[in-house]
Design an enzyme around this catalytic site. Structure first.
Site, mmCIF file in Angstrom:
data_model
loop_
_atom_site.group_PDB
_atom_site.id
_atom_site.type_symbol
_atom_site.label_atom_id
_atom_site.label_comp_id
_atom_site.label_asym_id
_atom_site.label_seq_id
_atom_site.Cartn_x
_atom_site.Cartn_y
_atom_site.Cartn_z
ATOM 1 C CG HIS A 97 -10.614 1.134 -3.746
ATOM 2 N ND1 HIS A 97 -11.076 0.076 -4.492
ATOM 3 C CD2 HIS A 97 -11.725 1.803 -3.311
ATOM 4 C CE1 HIS A 97 -12.391 0.090 -4.508
ATOM 5 N NE2 HIS A 97 -12.811 1.136 -3.808
ATOM 6 C CG ASP A 109 -8.466 -1.955 -5.002
ATOM 7 O OD1 ASP A 109 -8.939 -2.469 -3.973
ATOM 8 O OD2 ASP A 109 -9.108 -1.198 -5.745
ATOM 9 C CB SER A 132 -15.916 1.059 -5.003
ATOM 10 O OG SER A 132 -15.517 0.721 -3.699
#
Length: 327
Positions: free
Chosen positions: A294, A264, A167
């Site tokens: 995600h 995502d 991330s």
């Protein structure tokens, strides 16, 4: 037509306890996001599959301006000849430090070390908005320099270093790889980017991605990039060390692994970045996991797709222990 969730992943997400503040916070509300995220990462730390055989040592990195950053060195209890090591940069949307995420990432990093046999260094880099760009990236680059300088003492081969991140940490890992290339080192054998947050211009909702089960939203993304970049976010003058998707020259970077779920919001920027890396001559491995939002493997570690994704990452890490370069 919207894409569909992996049933195991969606069931795990929907079964998770509600956050302390269940109403989605508005853009710019960092306090609520931090409170909710801390509860989420505490839950991940409590439920992530436990492992044994990993020792953690603590140290302190003093930056050039005198800031003290906590370092955590994760090492397998059983070690062989000097092999590679990785700098692991935790996620958190640019706005979370280890005070918010530490319990979860302690479990995650222990698992990677236990299963790969590769030691990892984690740094508590300073987060925005209190510390906007370039501080987070510079903190992470300083941690890579520390790892390279301490390689002999740590029993690590300095020619087999990797930078790993997920991330926001994936963006910082990509930034560190760019900085290492541009500044003449330290040399990297691999950058492993787990659903990295690469592009501050990802702001328009993708109609194929369902809102249900969305872990990182477009409002979250606007908040994170705004905290890091202020009014520059989305504009013409964002540096690539802040948003690596902005980099126009990707040549000379280390072998790269990227993955993402197809639910995502970062999917398009990650797939595009992988294509540009390959076009620049960088050995590139990309995985897009159907039905996954995600952070899917953190919230649904027992799901088959999560186990497959983690196995692929571990495979690339294990190459750092071999006699051949990690490609």
């Amino acid at each position: 037509m919207p894409l569909l969730h992996d049933p195991e992943v969606l069931a795990a997400i929907l079964a998770a306890p509600p956050p302390p503040d269940p109403t989605p916070p508005p853009v710019g509300d960092i306090t609520t996001r931090r409170r909710n995220a801390t509860a989420n990462f505490d839950m991940i730390g409590a439920t992530y599959p436990a492992v044994a055989g990993v020792t953690v040592e603590r140290d302190v990195l003093v930056t050039d301006e005198g800031a003290q950053l906590a370092l955590l060195w994760y090492q397998p209890d059983v070690t062989g000849p000097a092999g590679g090591a990785a700098l692991y940069l935790h996620g958190g949307g640019m706005i979370l430090d280890l005070g918010h995420t530490g319990r979860g990432y302690d479990a995650v990093v222990r698992s990677y070390v236990a299963h790969s046999g590769v030691p990892m260094l984690m740094v508590d880099y300073r987060a925005a908005p209190e510390h906007p760009h370039p501080t987070p990236a510079e903190d992470c680059y300083a941690a890579l320099q520390w790892l390279a300088a301490q390689a002999a003492q740590l029993g690590v081969d300095p020619a087999r270093l990797a930078v790993v991140g997920d991330s926001a940490g994936g963006a910082l890992a990509a930034a560190v790889a760019l900085m290492a290339r541009d500044r003449g080192g330290p040399s990297l054998a691999l950058q492993l980017l787990v659903y990295p947050m690469l592009d501050d211009r990802t702001t328009v909702p993708d109609p194929q991605i369902p809102v249900e089960g969305m872990v990182w939203t477009y409002d979250d993304n606007l908040t994170g990039w705004g905290a890091l970049l202020g009014d520059r976010a989305g504009g013409p003058d964002v540096p690539s060390y802040a948003a690596p998707a902005r980099e126009t020259d990707l040549s000379g970077l280390p072998a790269t692994y990227l993955d993402t779920g197809d639910l995502d919001i970062f999917r398009a920027e990650i797939v595009g970045h992988a294509a540009r890396l390959a076009a620049a001559g960088v050995p590139t491995e990309l995985h897009v996991y159907p039905g996954c939002p995600h952070g899917f493997e953190l919230l649904a570690p027992a799901a088959a797709v999560s186990r497959h994704a983690v196995d692929n990452r571990v495979r690339r890490l294990q190459a750092l222990r071999d006699d051949t370069p990690a490609e």
